[in-house]
Write a protein that holds these residues in place. Structure first.
Motif, PDB file in Angstrom:
ATOM      1  N   SER A   1       0.838  -1.202   0.000  1.00 23.01           N
ATOM      2  CA  SER A   1       0.000   0.000   0.000  1.00 23.01           C
ATOM      3  C   SER A   1       0.875   1.255   0.000  1.00 23.01           C
ATOM      4  O   SER A   1       0.520   2.256  -0.609  1.00 23.01           O
ATOM      5  N   CYS A   2       2.059   1.203   0.663  1.00 20.08           N
ATOM      6  CA  CYS A   2       2.960   2.358   0.627  1.00 20.08           C
ATOM      7  C   CYS A   2       3.503   2.570  -0.787  1.00 20.08           C
ATOM      8  O   CYS A   2       3.530   3.692  -1.291  1.00 20.08           O
ATOM      9  N   LEU A   3       3.944   1.465  -1.424  1.00 17.15           N
ATOM     10  CA  LEU A   3       4.481   1.579  -2.785  1.00 17.15           C
ATOM     11  C   LEU A   3       3.408   2.115  -3.726  1.00 17.15           C
ATOM     12  O   LEU A   3       3.677   2.953  -4.585  1.00 17.15           O
ATOM     13  N   ASP A   4       2.183   1.619  -3.538  1.00 16.92           N
ATOM     14  CA  ASP A   4       1.072   2.047  -4.392  1.00 16.92           C
ATOM     15  C   ASP A   4       0.910   3.567  -4.307  1.00 16.92           C
ATOM     16  O   ASP A   4       0.879   4.264  -5.323  1.00 16.92           O
ATOM     17  N   GLY A   5       0.858   4.093  -3.076  1.00 17.43           N
ATOM     18  CA  GLY A   5       0.681   5.535  -2.893  1.00 17.43           C
ATOM     19  C   GLY A   5       1.851   6.315  -3.477  1.00 17.43           C
ATOM     20  O   GLY A   5       1.671   7.311  -4.189  1.00 17.43           O
ATOM     21  N   PHE A   6       3.063   5.824  -3.207  1.00 19.23           N
ATOM     22  CA  PHE A   6       4.296   6.495  -3.640  1.00 19.23           C
ATOM     23  C   PHE A   6       4.383   6.548  -5.169  1.00 19.23           C
ATOM     24  O   PHE A   6       4.616   7.597  -5.762  1.00 19.23           O
ATOM     25  N   TRP A   7       4.154   5.407  -5.805  1.00 19.77           N
ATOM     26  CA  TRP A   7       4.288   5.327  -7.265  1.00 19.77           C
ATOM     27  C   TRP A   7       3.149   6.060  -7.972  1.00 19.77           C
ATOM     28  O   TRP A   7       3.357   6.720  -8.973  1.00 19.77           O
ATOM     29  N   LYS A   8       1.931   5.915  -7.403  1.00 21.31           N
ATOM     30  CA  LYS A   8       0.763   6.524  -8.043  1.00 21.31           C
ATOM     31  C   LYS A   8       0.978   8.034  -8.194  1.00 21.31           C
ATOM     32  O   LYS A   8       0.721   8.605  -9.256  1.00 21.31           O
ATOM     33  N   SER A   9       1.493   8.671  -7.128  1.00 26.15           N
ATOM     34  CA  SER A   9       1.633  10.128  -7.197  1.00 26.15           C
ATOM     35  C   SER A   9       2.713  10.516  -8.213  1.00 26.15           C
ATOM     36  O   SER A   9       2.559  11.489  -8.937  1.00 26.15           O
ATOM     37  N   HIS A  10       3.810   9.737  -8.284  1.00 30.03           N
ATOM     38  CA  HIS A  10       4.857  10.073  -9.258  1.00 30.03           C
ATOM     39  C   HIS A  10       4.398   9.802 -10.691  1.00 30.03           C
ATOM     40  O   HIS A  10       4.776  10.526 -11.607  1.00 30.03           O
ATOM     41  N   ILE A  11       3.587   8.760 -10.870  1.00 25.91           N
ATOM     42  CA  ILE A  11       3.067   8.479 -12.220  1.00 25.91           C
ATOM     43  C   ILE A  11       2.122   9.609 -12.632  1.00 25.91           C
ATOM     44  O   ILE A  11       2.156  10.090 -13.765  1.00 25.91           O
ATOM     45  N   ALA A  12       1.310  10.077 -11.668  1.00 22.50           N
ATOM     46  CA  ALA A  12       0.396  11.188 -11.960  1.00 22.50           C
ATOM     47  C   ALA A  12       1.186  12.433 -12.374  1.00 22.50           C
ATOM     48  O   ALA A  12       0.789  13.162 -13.286  1.00 22.50           O
ATOM     49  N   ASP A  13       2.350  12.656 -11.723  1.00 22.33           N
ATOM     50  CA  ASP A  13       3.191  13.815 -12.060  1.00 22.33           C
ATOM     51  C   ASP A  13       4.029  13.579 -13.315  1.00 22.33           C
ATOM     52  O   ASP A  13       4.757  14.472 -13.739  1.00 22.33           O
ATOM     53  N   GLY A  14       3.994  12.365 -13.839  1.00 24.07           N
ATOM     54  CA  GLY A  14       4.806  12.038 -15.016  1.00 24.07           C
ATOM     55  C   GLY A  14       6.286  11.922 -14.684  1.00 24.07           C
ATOM     56  O   GLY A  14       7.141  11.995 -15.556  1.00 24.07           O
ATOM     57  N   ASP A  15       6.612  11.728 -13.390  1.00 26.53           N
ATOM     58  CA  ASP A  15       8.009  11.654 -12.969  1.00 26.53           C
ATOM     59  C   ASP A  15       8.457  10.189 -12.914  1.00 26.53           C
ATOM     60  O   ASP A  15       8.525   9.578 -11.853  1.00 26.53           O
ATOM     61  N   LEU A  16       8.777   9.650 -14.091  1.00 23.66           N
ATOM     62  CA  LEU A  16       9.113   8.224 -14.190  1.00 23.66           C
ATOM     63  C   LEU A  16      10.325   7.836 -13.352  1.00 23.66           C
ATOM     64  O   LEU A  16      10.370   6.753 -12.779  1.00 23.66           O
ATOM     65  N   ALA A  17      11.307   8.735 -13.298  1.00 25.32           N
ATOM     66  CA  ALA A  17      12.554   8.403 -12.612  1.00 25.32           C
ATOM     67  C   ALA A  17      12.317   8.089 -11.134  1.00 25.32           C
ATOM     68  O   ALA A  17      13.113   7.394 -10.514  1.00 25.32           O
ATOM     69  N   ARG A  18      11.212   8.612 -10.567  1.00 26.32           N
ATOM     70  CA  ARG A  18      10.949   8.359  -9.151  1.00 26.32           C
ATOM     71  C   ARG A  18      10.087   7.114  -8.926  1.00 26.32           C
ATOM     72  O   ARG A  18       9.842   6.730  -7.789  1.00 26.32           O
ATOM     73  N   VAL A  19       9.596   6.517 -10.019  1.00 28.25           N
ATOM     74  CA  VAL A  19       8.813   5.284  -9.867  1.00 28.25           C
ATOM     75  C   VAL A  19       9.811   4.133  -9.738  1.00 28.25           C
ATOM     76  O   VAL A  19      10.175   3.472 -10.702  1.00 28.25           O
TER      77      VAL A  19
END
Ligand SMILES: [Zn+2]
Ligand SMILES: [Zn+2]
Ligand SMILES: [Zn+2]
Ligand SMILES: [Zn+2]
Length: 418
Positions: free
Chosen positions: A245-263
């Motif tokens: 659930s932590c990874l989901d929240g973390f990745w979802k927000s970076h994907i929304a921002d289009g910041d692939l390098a942080r996924v």
């Protein structure tokens, strides 16, 4: 255990009888000398049997404590059904009778169990070895099980509680090397199986066992600091573990921002090393529509990077590998690529495993040498020579690409050990 018995035997003057006195019961008998010897033998046998049974009981308890899943059943005639899972300390590559170098190597660290039915005679462990009633491996991945039985029986010496030694010998995989079923070639440990179809079966078994162990273990997620079972966590390819659930929240927000390098892995060291998550990891954590956006962004980025995107040279992988700038000053690092999908680190020019920045790319060196030779030779002006040299150049290039292929094959061997 028998109660103690105190007997006094007195040699009689007739030279044929003993007077036998039971001190506690205050009874006495006159018996022939030869009968006394027989009585003593019987009493001794009874004492030994009691001692054996008590040793068997001790060993049974030790086995149950050390290997809780080992003993499947016991019967009244003291036949034990044992299921010994083979867990190796090193990974082994599974090879079948056919040689298929292009296939993805199957590497396992656990093997399907050895199923062993063993009967403990009254005289075990002091005067008799356990009897092997039946021995088999699940999925029959070892063809000659009789050899194992013979080895087991040879291990017993009078008085030895050998069951524990048997189980250890089987469970840690020592028997594989003792029976020449495993070998080490060029630093790669290998197990030979008699049939090609066993390879995927062994791979699945190993995978299931790893999954089951991971699911059962407890981890503390570094983000929310909550301890949780592995079933609710994900181990990333860098081997850091976080709750889903932590990874989901973390990745979802970076994907929304289009910041692939942080996924990728949220661990600071991995963030610094641009450790991005791979497709399988992202797919397993975020919702489908979020994953689709990630995939779209990823493909777009690979396209935009255009020429700098190369494909992973591992035949079964072939994933597009983008160029990620490093902070290294040596320009040779420009050739360095790491495949996000399979983790192979390679040189984008010669496609061999990464040779490091200190060595100039061997393919470049070879090509330069040929060019130099063409330039330096005065005969190079003659059209005949130029044609010959072109042939030579072509030949050298073919040789170079052969070497590259050999390097790839040796990479596959290396991968088998990791
Ligand atoms: Zn968490
Ligand atoms: Zn990490
Ligand atoms: Zn790859
Ligand atoms: Zn190179």
């Amino acid at each position: 255990m028998m109660d103690a018995l105190f007997l006094v035997a007195q040699w009689q003057s007739d030279r044929t009888h003993f007077r036998l006195t039971d001190i506690t019961a205050r009874k006495e008998w006159f018996i022939y000398a030869r009968d006394l010897l027989r009585i003593l033998e019987v009493l001794q046998d009874m004492a030994h049997r009691d001692e054996c049974l008590s040793l068997q009981k001790d060993e049974y308890e030790v086995l149950q404590a050390v290997y809780p899943d080992l003993i499947c059943s016991t019967t009244t005639d003291r036949t034990l059904s044992l299921e010994v899972t083979v867990e190796l300390s090193d990974s082994h590559r599974v090879v079948g009778p056919e040689h298929t170098p292009t296939e993805e190597p199957t590497v396992v660290s656990a093997l399907p169990p050895v199923l062993l039915d063993v009967r403990l005679p009254d005289e075990y462990p002091l005067y008799a070895s356990p009897q092997v009633i039946s021995l088999q491996t699940r999925h029959r991945w070892i063809p000659d099980v009789d050899k194992i039985s013979r080895f087991l029986l040879d291990m017993w010496t009078p008085g030895e509680q050998v069951l524990t030694i048997w189980v250890e010998w089987l469970s840690n995989g020592t028997f594989l090397e003792d029976l020449d079923l495993a070998e080490c070639i060029d630093g790669v440990r290998m197990i030979r199986v008699p049939d090609q179809h066993l390879i995927p079966i062994l791979r699945d078994f190993d995978e299931h066992l790893k999954q089951a162990k991971f699911s059962e273990s407890s981890f503390t997620c570094e983000i929310c600091m909550t301890p949780c079972k592995g079933a609710r966590c994900l181990r990333l390819s860098c081997s850091h573990v976080f709750c889903r659930s932590c990874l989901d929240g973390f990745w979802k927000s970076h994907i929304a921002d289009g910041d692939l390098a942080r996924v990728g892995c949220p661990d600071p060291a991995c963030v610094k090393a641009h450790q991005e998550a791979n497709e399988e990891e992202v797919k397993g954590v975020v919702e489908q529509h979020v994953f689709e956006r990630w995939k779209y962004l990823w493909d777009k980025r690979a396209f935009e990077r255009g020429v700098s995107a190369v494909y992973c040279p591992i035949p079964y992988c072939q994933a597009p590998v983008p160029y990620i700038p490093t902070e290294e000053s040596n320009p040779s690092w420009k050739l360095f690529r790491t495949c996000i999908k399979c983790g192979f680190a390679f040189c984008s020019y010669c496609e061999a495993a990464w040779h490091g920045p200190a060595i100039e790319c061997p393919r470049k060196v070879g090509e330069k040498a040929i060019e130099r030779m063409l330039k330096r030779n005065p005969l190079a002006e003659s059209p005949d020579y130029a044609a010959m040299a072109r042939k030579g150049f072509q030949y050298s290039k073919t040789k170079l690409s052969q070497e590259v292929r050999q390097n790839k094959a040796s990479y596959q061997l290396i991968q088998g050990t990791s």
